[in-house]
Design an enzyme around this catalytic site. Structure first.
Site, PDB file in Angstrom:
ATOM      1  N   GLU A  59       0.874  -1.171   0.000  1.00  0.00           N
ATOM      2  CA  GLU A  59       0.000   0.000   0.000  1.00  0.00           C
ATOM      3  C   GLU A  59       0.912   1.222   0.000  1.00  0.00           C
ATOM      4  OE1 GLU A  59      -2.778   0.342   3.260  1.00  0.00           O
ATOM      5  OE2 GLU A  59      -3.523   2.250   2.490  1.00  0.00           O
ATOM      6  N   ARG A 286       4.586 -12.280  10.076  1.00  0.00           N
ATOM      7  CA  ARG A 286       5.291 -11.016   9.845  1.00  0.00           C
ATOM      8  C   ARG A 286       6.712 -11.101  10.359  1.00  0.00           C
ATOM      9  NH1 ARG A 286       3.170  -5.916   9.401  1.00  0.00           N
ATOM     10  NH2 ARG A 286       1.218  -6.282   8.398  1.00  0.00           N
ATOM     11  N   LYS A 296       3.953   0.899   9.616  1.00  0.00           N
ATOM     12  CA  LYS A 296       4.113   2.171   8.900  1.00  0.00           C
ATOM     13  C   LYS A 296       3.478   3.321   9.666  1.00  0.00           C
ATOM     14  CE  LYS A 296       2.921   0.191   4.930  1.00  0.00           C
ATOM     15  NZ  LYS A 296       2.409   0.022   3.567  1.00  0.00           N
TER      16      LYS A 296
HETATM   17  P1  ATP Z   1       2.293  -1.963   7.989  1.00  0.00           P
HETATM   18  O1  ATP Z   1       1.648  -2.577   9.174  1.00  0.00           O
HETATM   19  O2  ATP Z   1       3.748  -1.716   8.171  1.00  0.00           O
HETATM   20  O3  ATP Z   1       1.589  -0.773   7.455  1.00  0.00           O
HETATM   21  P2  ATP Z   1       1.121  -3.398   5.861  1.00  0.00           P
HETATM   22  O4  ATP Z   1       0.798  -4.831   5.863  1.00  0.00           O
HETATM   23  O5  ATP Z   1      -0.037  -2.504   5.997  1.00  0.00           O
HETATM   24  O6  ATP Z   1       2.253  -3.125   6.904  1.00  0.00           O
HETATM   25  P3  ATP Z   1       1.539  -3.284   3.070  1.00  0.00           P
HETATM   26  O7  ATP Z   1       2.104  -2.188   2.282  1.00  0.00           O
HETATM   27  O8  ATP Z   1       0.108  -3.583   2.933  1.00  0.00           O
HETATM   28  O9  ATP Z   1       1.908  -2.982   4.571  1.00  0.00           O
HETATM   29  O10 ATP Z   1       2.394  -4.598   2.857  1.00  0.00           O
HETATM   30  C1  ATP Z   1       2.755  -5.085   1.597  1.00  0.00           C
HETATM   31  C2  ATP Z   1       3.088  -6.537   1.720  1.00  0.00           C
HETATM   32  O11 ATP Z   1       4.160  -6.709   2.630  1.00  0.00           O
HETATM   33  C3  ATP Z   1       1.913  -7.335   2.251  1.00  0.00           C
HETATM   34  O12 ATP Z   1       1.841  -8.552   1.553  1.00  0.00           O
HETATM   35  C4  ATP Z   1       2.269  -7.537   3.689  1.00  0.00           C
HETATM   36  O13 ATP Z   1       1.697  -8.709   4.170  1.00  0.00           O
HETATM   37  C5  ATP Z   1       3.793  -7.589   3.652  1.00  0.00           C
HETATM   38  N1  ATP Z   1       4.342  -7.138   4.921  1.00  0.00           N
HETATM   39  C6  ATP Z   1       4.110  -5.985   5.554  1.00  0.00           C
HETATM   40  N2  ATP Z   1       4.759  -5.926   6.724  1.00  0.00           N
HETATM   41  C7  ATP Z   1       5.445  -7.095   6.837  1.00  0.00           C
HETATM   42  C8  ATP Z   1       6.304  -7.664   7.825  1.00  0.00           C
HETATM   43  N3  ATP Z   1       6.591  -7.008   8.938  1.00  0.00           N
HETATM   44  N4  ATP Z   1       6.821  -8.886   7.588  1.00  0.00           N
HETATM   45  C9  ATP Z   1       6.532  -9.545   6.463  1.00  0.00           C
HETATM   46  N5  ATP Z   1       5.729  -9.068   5.500  1.00  0.00           N
HETATM   47  C10 ATP Z   1       5.182  -7.873   5.672  1.00  0.00           C
HETATM   48 MG    MG Z   2      -1.590  -3.751   4.350  1.00  0.00          MG
END
Ligand code: ATP
Ligand code: MG
Length: 583
Positions: A59, A286, A296
């Site tokens: 995202e 994660r 984020k």
């Molecule tokens: P955040 O909580 O940091 O905002 P998010 O899941 O909302 O993380 P996205 O941009 O949606 O962030 O993530 C893109 C991809 O990366 C998704 O497939 C998500 O599952 C993966 N991802 C995000 N954070 C992690 C993490 N800490 N470890 C492994 N994969 C991750």
């Molecule tokens: Mg997400």
């Protein structure tokens, strides 16, 4: 290691295509991770290899962090392993938080990590298709418009142990729903006043299946679709359908989406055409890293509240922060591969990340001399007007790294910690009456000190053995002394600002402490700025160049550097920094 990158990444990040995926099948079988095992099973059950397709779906609401790197390395690693395409798909369904700046940074970071996507795609590319499908679902009596408040809807949702209750709008007619949904789309209704919900089952054991929201009204400018839309699809509705449209075979996400899987499948069922591939969602834990936070939202808070200097502050766990800190793409890939993927939540020790960068830089970083905490040393028997340019190897670990010249003269700086007036036998550095070797130069002997009125040492006086020059082949040059010190010639030294970093948080898991905010655990000493002296060859260094400051650690040139002001970031100290170094 199950695979390795045969050709190291070239320096220029746009030229990153050239590495091969090299795996030995027999070894591979033993060490499959559980996602690869799922894929192998699918292949064994009739899925053909040419149908394999993956995606990384960020995202664009922030910069990528080391957690994302786990997902990037996993998805792109699968692409390399199976020679399958991997899409970069921006999950851009929330214009309130998303920006082009984030899109640009994400593309840059993925490339910098060494990966190449097949297609650059956006969920917003599918807004029209998603809308058309939603209209069809209304016509099929599988979706309805609800005008209740979110509080009312939450009350009707039930709990994991109690069923929910139906919304009074659940049985509106298809015509009423179509008319209201059209009004939602045409911006005729207020934000928050209406939503479109899937009509599934308010008594479903899985709470996500209790008539989830598909669309909400948001009168926001979208970074790509501008003001075309004032309704935006929710994550669940968007994600599975996007995977289906792109014909992603394995949609890999993190564990918190496990309970969404029923809904993912239900949504795909609504549009599924049997001649097509059916995407499959699978989950892994994660990546959490000790002594930092990884959401984020929290990282944005650190940026907005100016606790750090920006997303690329070298203390941040972001890819851009790690890059500025001096981390290499190789080290981050090795870290992701070594830490592996897991089915259960866990925390990875930041020491593993530090190990990976040290191991990489040990092989690749040129060695230079810098003194961080200087004290003046005068070699009293060295002629005042003499200077020598001595040969210094750039990297003992890598002969091809060659050598350079470092200037030597009568007055040099050494580290304060490297001298004690009187010392016991275990002190292998300089003291009065004892000998040490100056790296790449001569053996010197401590003779006397000069002190100020407070008794503080201001100068150390030594003599040198004129025949002991390193590499000169003389008998004296082979003489073994216990310690070797780094130094810089005062006359030739270049002043530099050095930024020493420590962990940003004092607590291993700062965001999971009961009744505490993660910011309660900020480390007040996470940044220390000092004035140091470095050898003159570093005047030529470019931003992001990485070095080993001998006996101290790995450092890289910060982007704040100007023609007249050198700035270094300490990437990571050498743990055994004070141990003996070979002459
Ligand atoms: P955040 O909580 O940091 O905002 P998010 O899941 O909302 O993380 P996205 O941009 O949606 O962030 O993530 C893109 C991809 O990366 C998704 O497939 C998500 O599952 C993966 N991802 C995000 N954070 C992690 C993490 N800490 N470890 C492994 N994969 C991750
Ligand atoms: Mg997400």
């Amino acid at each position: 290691m199950r695979y390795h990158f045969v050709v190291a990444l070239p320096k220029k990040i746009n030229n990153f295509v050239a590495y091969k995926f090299d795996a030995i099948m027999s070894e591979e079988k033993k060490s499959l991770n559980f996602i690869e095992q799922i894929i192998e099973d699918d292949l064994a059950n009739g899925l053909t290899k040419d149908k394999l397709r993956f995606r990384f779906p960020p995202e664009p609401n922030g910069y990528l962090h080391i957690g994302h790197a786990a997902s990037i390395c996993l998805n792109f690693g699968l692409g390399l392993r199976y020679n399958a395409p991997v899409n970069l798909r921006f999950d851009d369904t929330n214009p309130a938080k998303e920006e082009q700046e984030y899109v640009d940074s994400i593309k840059y970071d993925v490339q910098w990590l060494g990966f190449k996507w097949d297609k650059e795609l956006y969920s917003s590319d599918y807004f029209q298709q998603l809308y058309d499908w939603a209209v069809q679902m209304i016509k099929d009596n599988k979706a309805y418009v609800d005008n209740q408040s979110s509080e009312q809807m939450a009350l009707q949702k039930g709990t994991p142990t109690e069923p929910g209750t139906d919304s009074p709008n659940r049985n509106s007619t298809v015509e009423e729903n179509l008319a209201l949904f059209a009004k939602m789309k045409n911006c005729e209704l207020e934000e928050g006043s209406h939503v479109l919900r899937a009509k599934i089952d308010m008594k479903h054991v899985n709470m996500h299946m209790r008539d989830p929201i598909m669309y909400r009204i948001l009168k926001r400018h979208h970074h790509r679709t501008g003001n075309d839309w004032c309704i935006y699809p929710m994550y669940d509705w968007t994600h599975g359908e996007s995977d289906y449209l792109e014909q992603i075979s394995h949609s890999i996400c993190t564990l918190e989406f496990k309970s969404h899987r029923d809904l993912y499948d239900w949504y795909v069922d609504q549009v599924y055409d049997f001649s097509k591939l059916r995407p499959k969602q699978r989950e892994f834990a994660r990546r959490n890293l000790s002594y930092t936070v990884m959401s984020k939202r929290k990282l944005l808070q650190l940026v907005e509240e100016k606790i750090v200097s920006g997303w690329d502050d070298p203390r941040m766990p972001t890819i851009s922060g790690l890059r500025r800190r001096g981390y290499t793409p190789e080290s981050i890939r090795t870290f992701s591969e070594t830490a592996g993927i897991s089915k259960r939540d866990n925390v990875t020790d930041v020491a593993l990340l530090e190990y990976c960068i040290k191991d990489d830089l040990n092989k690749t970083a040129p060695r230079v001399m810098a003194v961080l905490n200087p004290i003046k040393l005068v070699i009293t028997n060295y002629p005042e007007d003499k200077e020598e340019w001595l040969t210094a190897e750039n990297n003992q670990e890598d002969e091809s790294a060659g050598s350079r010249k470092v200037p030597f003269s009568r007055e040099i700086y050494i580290e304060k910690e490297d001298f004690k007036e009187e010392a016991n036998k275990k002190f292998f550095r300089l003291s009065i009456g004892k000998e040490v070797r100056l790296k790449n130069a001569y053996i010197i002997k401590g003779e006397s000190v000069v002190k100020d009125e407070n008794g503080e040492i201001t100068e150390i006086h030594c003599t040198y053995d004129t025949d002991s020059l390193s590499g000169s082949g003389t008998e004296a040059s082979q003489r073994k002394v216990k310690g070797t010190l780094h130094w810089v010639s005062i006359k030739h030294a270049v002043k530099a600002e050095v930024r020493l970093y420590d962990r940003l948080f004092t607590e291993e898991a700062p965001d999971s402490q009961k009744d505490k905010d993660f910011k309660d655990f900020l480390n007040p000493d996470s940044l220390k700025i000092i004035a140091a002296f470095v050898e003159p060859s570093l005047k030529e260094a470019n931003i992001l160049d990485r070095f080993q400051f001998q006996r101290l650690g790995y450092f890289c040139v910060d982007k704040d550097t100007t023609k007249t002001h050198l700035v270094f970031n300490r990437t990571v100290p050498l743990r055994d920094s004070w141990t003996k170094m070979s002459g």
